[in-house]
Design a protein around this motif. Sequence first.
Motif, PDB file in Angstrom:
ATOM      1  N   TYR A   1     -21.081 -12.151  -4.790  1.00 27.22           N
ATOM      2  CA  TYR A   1     -20.400 -12.420  -6.062  1.00 27.22           C
ATOM      3  C   TYR A   1     -19.172 -11.528  -6.122  1.00 27.22           C
ATOM      4  CZ  TYR A   1     -19.411 -12.549 -11.079  1.00 27.22           C
ATOM      5  OH  TYR A   1     -18.793 -12.681 -12.297  1.00 27.22           O
TER       6      TYR A   1
ATOM      7  N   THR B   1     -13.099 -15.868  -9.807  1.00 31.70           N
ATOM      8  CA  THR B   1     -14.512 -15.620  -9.578  1.00 31.70           C
ATOM      9  C   THR B   1     -14.924 -16.404  -8.337  1.00 31.70           C
ATOM     10  OG1 THR B   1     -14.985 -15.322 -11.938  1.00 31.70           O
ATOM     11  CG2 THR B   1     -16.841 -15.836 -10.497  1.00 31.70           C
TER      12      THR B   1
ATOM     13  N   ILE C   1     -18.134 -17.178  -5.695  1.00 30.19           N
ATOM     14  CA  ILE C   1     -19.551 -17.096  -5.373  1.00 30.19           C
ATOM     15  C   ILE C   1     -19.764 -17.802  -4.037  1.00 30.19           C
ATOM     16  CG2 ILE C   1     -21.891 -17.732  -6.058  1.00 30.19           C
ATOM     17  CD1 ILE C   1     -20.970 -17.658  -8.951  1.00 30.19           C
TER      18      ILE C   1
END
Length: 746
Positions: free
Chosen positions: A621, A632, A634
């Motif tokens: 992450y 972001t 992931i």
Amino acid sequence: MSFKNTVASGACVLFCASAHAQPALPADGDAASLPTNAPRQFRAVRVTQPPVIDGIIDDAVWQQAEAITDFHQTRPGNGTPTSERTEVYVVYDDDALYVAARMFDSDPELIAAPVIRHGQGMPSDDRLVVILDPFNTGRAGYRFETNLNAARHDSLYTSVSSFSLDWNTIWDVATSVDGQSWVAEIEIPFKSIPFDPAIETWGFNFGRAIRRRGEEMAWVSQNRTYNPSIVGQMTGISGISKGVGLDLVPSLSVNRRRDYDPTSKETTTEPSLDAFYRITPSLNAALTLNTDFSATEVDSRQVNLTRFNLFFPEKRDFFLNDSDLFQFGNIGGMAGGNDATSLGSRENARPFFSRRLGLSENGAPVDINFGGRISGRVGRWNIGTLAIRQDEFGPVDASDLFVTRVSANVLEDSGIGFIYTNGDPASNVDNSVVGVDFKYLNNRLQNGRTFEADAWYQQSDTPGLVGDDASFGFGLRMPNATGLRGRMAYKEVQQNFNPAMGYINRSDIRDLTMDAGYTHFFGGDVLQTVFSGIDAQRIERIEGGLQSQTLVYRLAELQTNTRDSLNLTFKSNEENVQRPFVIYSDQNRQVAIQPGRYQFNEQEISASTGGQREFSGSVSYLQGDFYNGERTNIRGSVSWNQSRFFVMSASYDWNDISLPQGDFVARLTSVSTQVAFSSTLYWITLTQYDNLSEELGINTRLQWIPRAGQEGFIVLNYNMQDRDKDNTFESAFSDLTVKFRYTFRF
């Protein structure tokens, strides 16, 4: 601080620290237990009757060989006794080298063997490793690995610290479980590796891994490492034969390609021939006619969120053979493992990159009519020469392409050489590059430390580009698996430096990389190591001004004895964008990064489990700023090693990017399955999708390998594309190939 002062101060900090620091003793041993590279020897026994390679050590010839049993741990211990006994036997006859190993295991049902097909690396397998240096130079060599499934993986060391995973040759192996041990028998034909019949002592080493314990062991090691420069010796090799030294490899492929927009169909039948001849046992000649790369594995997709082009490794066998002899300056390895760098920036300024041959700029195959190569070793000299006749394509005329690389072994473990390339495979403009390089290696420093250095200079000649056409660099490294380690590298790539047969990621720059860190081994039952360090890269324009800077603070990287890991990272970025570049586009809009100076930070936490388990995976992450917005990321993967007959894995990479000029999400997904119907018949499928190209690609192949050197393929590539990005996919093209090739060896 000026760029020159940065280079000078960085070198001083790195090497003054390395010179004064003493490596800490491992928690599980004392100085007396530290392994060394003191010469260890065994004598290979000549036999008149070769053993049967069946995975059962019951042939009488093995009784003639001495048992090599003095293995020690390199991880988690350092020179300490191994948890399980290993016995290795070596014999040879005129034609081949034979290795038998009995690897005791108190829990044989827990032996890890997730790799089920030939040609794959074995990072999570209980494995046997054999390293050969037939020329006993300590500079390069060959690596053979196998696991309980008798999968073959071979590698060519391109330097003492790096090897090409895609190289392969012909050899055989068989394995079995025998009570409280697993057994491997290996046959390596002398026709498969170059050698000098006058050299009766070869560099030789063995390694073994027990993955569920995080245990690595070796016969000879130094600083927890073994490679062609850290080996023992096998003596008594004499009277071996390369035979006639001729391999003829004809192949026939039938290909049917269909494009859907506009609609077109084409069926072709292509015979091809590769011929390999050993002029001497150590000098090879190769000829390729109507070269066919139709069965080459597809590239793994990458999402590019930068303004610089990506790097994809070579996968074609013809160019991988003897590829170590064409390596120049250790350019790709100077910053290898530095997390602040990208693969493209590390490989930047390579004078020769074989993927420029036989492929267009967009990756489409270009016919190679014929080609020849002379490569090998003559005394202290290492020679690589390649000539290719590439067919015309588009507006580019047929071209003659040539590269030669010659180096000489000097000092104890060092080398000096030059390279010359001529031709441009992508245009009708003349081009040539000439370069010189020097490599220094000393692994005999006090306390088992190693020092490595590289320096190189090259210059291109392209009509219309006058001046500022050079590139040069150097690298200094003190690698250390325990305690303090450090390195730095510098390269300058001038504006007009143009290696038409090489690789350029960016030019008109000065590139400085440095990294330092410290590794501690715990010596306990749970934790094995913790690493902490800092990686850095700063790239400036030659005329002045920053282009890119990245600092990666590797705060903590923990690994357990069962190969589970947890990493914490903080990354600081600075980018100076001179021209707008598009980072995302679809039919309705484009999102571009505008000129300006950007500073942004990111934080990442990641974890993974040991791949030896039936179920394993990883997840990371990352969150932080991204240019003038936020990102972001992931990433995750999962693998199911159901049995030695079925393996499935999936990965997902998700980037949610929010910018004032527009938001978007970049996704990359892949799913792969491997089915082994037997030890010779495999069905492998790879499906990949990314939403930037909106392309779904399927590569599925049925691969039959009745024995090494004989291969049959049925390969289907099928692509679908969502051109309107409305979640409706349409067929783009299909490509079906049936191919068989057979090696006739004389």
